[in-house]
Design a protein around this motif. Structure first.
Motif, PDB file in Angstrom:
ATOM      1  N   ALA A   1       0.840  -1.291   0.033  1.00 57.32           N
ATOM      2  CA  ALA A   1       0.121   0.077  -0.124  1.00 57.32           C
ATOM      3  C   ALA A   1       0.791   1.211  -0.048  1.00 57.32           C
ATOM      4  N   PHE A   2       1.957   1.310   0.754  1.00 55.59           N
ATOM      5  CA  PHE A   2       2.799   2.486   0.872  1.00 55.59           C
ATOM      6  C   PHE A   2       3.398   2.584  -0.541  1.00 55.59           C
ATOM      7  N   VAL A   3       3.925   1.339  -1.356  1.00 52.76           N
ATOM      8  CA  VAL A   3       4.486   1.571  -2.626  1.00 52.76           C
ATOM      9  C   VAL A   3       3.515   2.056  -3.533  1.00 52.76           C
ATOM     10  N   VAL A   4       2.489   1.734  -3.531  1.00 56.01           N
ATOM     11  CA  VAL A   4       1.283   2.321  -4.330  1.00 56.01           C
ATOM     12  C   VAL A   4       0.937   3.628  -4.161  1.00 56.01           C
ATOM     13  N   GLY A   5       0.860   3.845  -2.757  1.00 53.16           N
ATOM     14  CA  GLY A   5       0.708   5.164  -2.661  1.00 53.16           C
ATOM     15  C   GLY A   5       1.740   6.272  -3.100  1.00 53.16           C
ATOM     16  N   VAL A   6       2.710   5.688  -3.108  1.00 58.77           N
ATOM     17  CA  VAL A   6       4.313   6.655  -3.577  1.00 58.77           C
ATOM     18  C   VAL A   6       3.930   6.818  -4.808  1.00 58.77           C
ATOM     19  N   LEU A   7       3.722   5.612  -5.852  1.00 62.04           N
ATOM     20  CA  LEU A   7       3.679   5.855  -7.244  1.00 62.04           C
ATOM     21  C   LEU A   7       2.406   6.916  -7.625  1.00 62.04           C
ATOM     22  N   VAL A   8       1.414   6.532  -6.884  1.00 66.43           N
ATOM     23  CA  VAL A   8       0.155   7.404  -7.399  1.00 66.43           C
ATOM     24  C   VAL A   8       0.535   8.804  -6.807  1.00 66.43           C
ATOM     25  N   GLY A   9       1.251   9.023  -5.601  1.00 66.48           N
ATOM     26  CA  GLY A   9       1.523  10.733  -5.428  1.00 66.48           C
ATOM     27  C   GLY A   9       2.392  11.063  -6.304  1.00 66.48           C
ATOM     28  N   TRP A  10       3.643  10.166  -6.757  1.00 66.29           N
ATOM     29  CA  TRP A  10       4.425  10.826  -7.868  1.00 66.29           C
ATOM     30  C   TRP A  10       3.888  10.974  -9.026  1.00 66.29           C
ATOM     31  N   PHE A  11       2.760  10.018  -9.587  1.00 70.39           N
ATOM     32  CA  PHE A  11       2.139  10.480 -10.749  1.00 70.39           C
ATOM     33  C   PHE A  11       1.350  11.603 -10.730  1.00 70.39           C
ATOM     34  N   ILE A  12       0.575  11.837  -9.621  1.00 73.02           N
ATOM     35  CA  ILE A  12      -0.303  13.111  -9.411  1.00 73.02           C
ATOM     36  C   ILE A  12       0.745  14.243  -9.389  1.00 73.02           C
ATOM     37  N   TRP A  13       1.591  14.131  -8.701  1.00 70.95           N
ATOM     38  CA  TRP A  13       2.805  15.335  -8.528  1.00 70.95           C
ATOM     39  C   TRP A  13       3.418  15.632  -9.839  1.00 70.95           C
ATOM     40  N   GLY A  14       3.594  14.638 -10.468  1.00 71.52           N
ATOM     41  CA  GLY A  14       4.102  15.139 -11.956  1.00 71.52           C
ATOM     42  C   GLY A  14       3.270  15.657 -13.038  1.00 71.52           C
ATOM     43  N   ARG A  15       2.140  15.194 -12.999  1.00 76.66           N
ATOM     44  CA  ARG A  15       1.201  15.786 -13.565  1.00 76.66           C
ATOM     45  C   ARG A  15       0.877  17.256 -13.085  1.00 76.66           C
ATOM     46  N   LEU A  16       0.722  17.565 -12.065  1.00 84.40           N
ATOM     47  CA  LEU A  16       0.521  18.991 -11.355  1.00 84.40           C
ATOM     48  C   LEU A  16       1.896  19.650 -11.898  1.00 84.40           C
ATOM     49  N   ARG A  17       2.877  19.218 -11.627  1.00 85.84           N
ATOM     50  CA  ARG A  17       4.352  19.890 -11.911  1.00 85.84           C
ATOM     51  C   ARG A  17       4.132  20.226 -13.344  1.00 85.84           C
ATOM     52  N   GLY A  18       3.596  19.452 -14.505  1.00 81.81           N
ATOM     53  CA  GLY A  18       3.894  19.669 -15.793  1.00 81.81           C
ATOM     54  C   GLY A  18       2.640  20.714 -16.128  1.00 81.81           C
ATOM     55  N   GLU A  19       1.428  20.787 -15.340  1.00 78.27           N
ATOM     56  CA  GLU A  19       0.565  21.888 -15.591  1.00 78.27           C
ATOM     57  C   GLU A  19       1.061  23.121 -14.909  1.00 78.27           C
ATOM     58  N   LEU A  20       1.848  23.140 -13.854  1.00 80.96           N
ATOM     59  CA  LEU A  20       2.530  24.507 -13.125  1.00 80.96           C
ATOM     60  C   LEU A  20       3.618  24.966 -14.254  1.00 80.96           C
ATOM     61  N   ASP A  21       4.350  24.025 -15.019  1.00 81.01           N
ATOM     62  CA  ASP A  21       5.382  24.384 -15.623  1.00 81.01           C
ATOM     63  C   ASP A  21       4.498  25.120 -16.771  1.00 81.01           C
ATOM     64  N   SER A  22       3.436  24.542 -17.205  1.00 84.57           N
ATOM     65  CA  SER A  22       2.802  25.165 -18.413  1.00 84.57           C
ATOM     66  C   SER A  22       2.253  26.625 -18.035  1.00 84.57           C
ATOM     67  N   LEU A  23       1.690  26.684 -16.923  1.00 89.00           N
ATOM     68  CA  LEU A  23       1.213  27.768 -16.451  1.00 89.00           C
ATOM     69  C   LEU A  23       2.171  28.887 -16.304  1.00 89.00           C
ATOM     70  N   ARG A  24       3.580  28.484 -15.866  1.00 90.21           N
ATOM     71  CA  ARG A  24       4.489  29.482 -15.691  1.00 90.21           C
ATOM     72  C   ARG A  24       5.004  29.905 -17.128  1.00 90.21           C
ATOM     73  N   GLY A  25       4.966  28.969 -18.120  1.00 92.12           N
ATOM     74  CA  GLY A  25       5.373  29.502 -19.432  1.00 92.12           C
ATOM     75  C   GLY A  25       4.187  30.541 -19.978  1.00 92.12           C
ATOM     76  N   GLU A  26       2.848  30.254 -19.972  1.00 91.39           N
ATOM     77  CA  GLU A  26       2.044  31.060 -20.253  1.00 91.39           C
ATOM     78  C   GLU A  26       2.056  32.258 -19.587  1.00 91.39           C
ATOM     79  N   LEU A  27       2.347  32.561 -18.105  1.00 91.67           N
ATOM     80  CA  LEU A  27       2.556  33.375 -17.631  1.00 91.67           C
ATOM     81  C   LEU A  27       3.918  34.607 -18.268  1.00 91.67           C
ATOM     82  N   GLY A  28       4.829  33.555 -18.373  1.00 92.02           N
ATOM     83  CA  GLY A  28       6.062  34.471 -18.987  1.00 92.02           C
ATOM     84  C   GLY A  28       5.819  35.049 -20.405  1.00 92.02           C
ATOM     85  N   ARG A  29       4.957  34.218 -20.972  1.00 92.37           N
ATOM     86  CA  ARG A  29       4.382  35.023 -22.646  1.00 92.37           C
ATOM     87  C   ARG A  29       3.711  36.042 -22.140  1.00 92.37           C
ATOM     88  N   ALA A  30       2.827  36.002 -21.075  1.00 93.46           N
ATOM     89  CA  ALA A  30       1.959  37.080 -21.220  1.00 93.46           C
ATOM     90  C   ALA A  30       2.587  38.407 -20.720  1.00 93.46           C
TER      91      ALA A  30
END
Length: 229
Positions: free
Chosen positions: A10-39
């Motif tokens: 359960a711990f490993v699965v939780g870590v993997l799910v958290g890592w996956f969610i964090w990766g997606r959030l981090r990608g969206e955050l980078d995208s938002l930062r790029g949009e902000l820079g272009r703005a």
């Protein structure tokens, strides 16, 4: 043992799910930062364009103010130049009317011719022949001081008539008596160059001063109108 395994899984699965969610959030955050820079870059570009357009607008405003000032000053300068030109002293030859001189010179000649004939019969016979002489030399408009309509002459419009009257020229007889020196002085005032001779001002004035309307209408059919310009 099995409980520990499930907990670890359960711990490993939780870590993997958290890592996956964090990766997606981090990608969206980078995208938002790029949009902000272009703005921000777009904002900076718009600000630069605003400053540039403001500078051009100010330059246009200054140019417009200069043009309006020049337009306001232009009529004043032209009116002053016209006033100076109109106030120039008129030549003495243009102000004089030679008609009285002609009539006075004609009288001595008539007296001499009458005195040269001894016979009373010849003198009486010569008197009717001399009677038409005053009609030829008649210039009633010049002697009475009444101004003639100079615009009847071809080449004299409202502007030229005004300039001529400013120089004291108001009758046909004055124009008819112009000499070459008078023509030269008038052309300097009117900014002409040979136009008086080309348009035959003197010939027209002689016919009108003598009252020969028929000959004037025949030789100058396009003239004779008060609206001549």
């Amino acid at each position: 043992m099995s409980t520990f395994f499930y907990m670890l899984l359960a711990f490993v699965v939780g870590v993997l799910v958290g890592w996956f969610i964090w990766g997606r959030l981090r990608g969206e955050l980078d995208s938002l930062r790029g949009e902000l820079g272009r703005a921000k870059s777009e904002r900076d570009r718009f600000s630069a364009d605003t400053y540039r357009l403001s500078g051009e607008l100010d330059a246009c405003g200054r140019s417009r103010a200069d043009l309006e000032r020049k337009l306001r000053e232009a009529p004043t300068s032209s009116a002053k130049a016209g006033t100076d030109k109109a106030s120039a002293p008129a030549p003495a030859a243009l102000m004089s009317t030679p008609t009285p001189a002609r009539s006075s010179s004609a009288r001595p000649s008539a007296a001499k011719s009458a005195a040269a004939k001894p016979a009373a019969a010849k003198t009486a016979a010569a008197a009717p022949k001399k009677a038409p002489a005053p009609k030829k030399a008649a210039a009633p408009k010049a002697t009475t001081g009444k101004a003639d309509n100079l615009r009847r002459l071809i080449g004299i419009g409202p502007v030229n008539e005004k300039l001529l009257k400013a120089q004291g020229v108001t009758s046909y007889a004055q124009i008819a008596a112009w000499t070459d020196a008078d023509v030269k002085r008038v052309e300097e005032v009117l900014n002409f160059d040979g136009r008086i001779a080309r348009e035959k001002w003197i010939e027209q004035a002689k016919l009108l001063a003598a009252g020969d309307e028929a000959e004037f209408a025949t030789r100058f059919p396009t003239a004779g109108s008060s609206n001549n310009n």
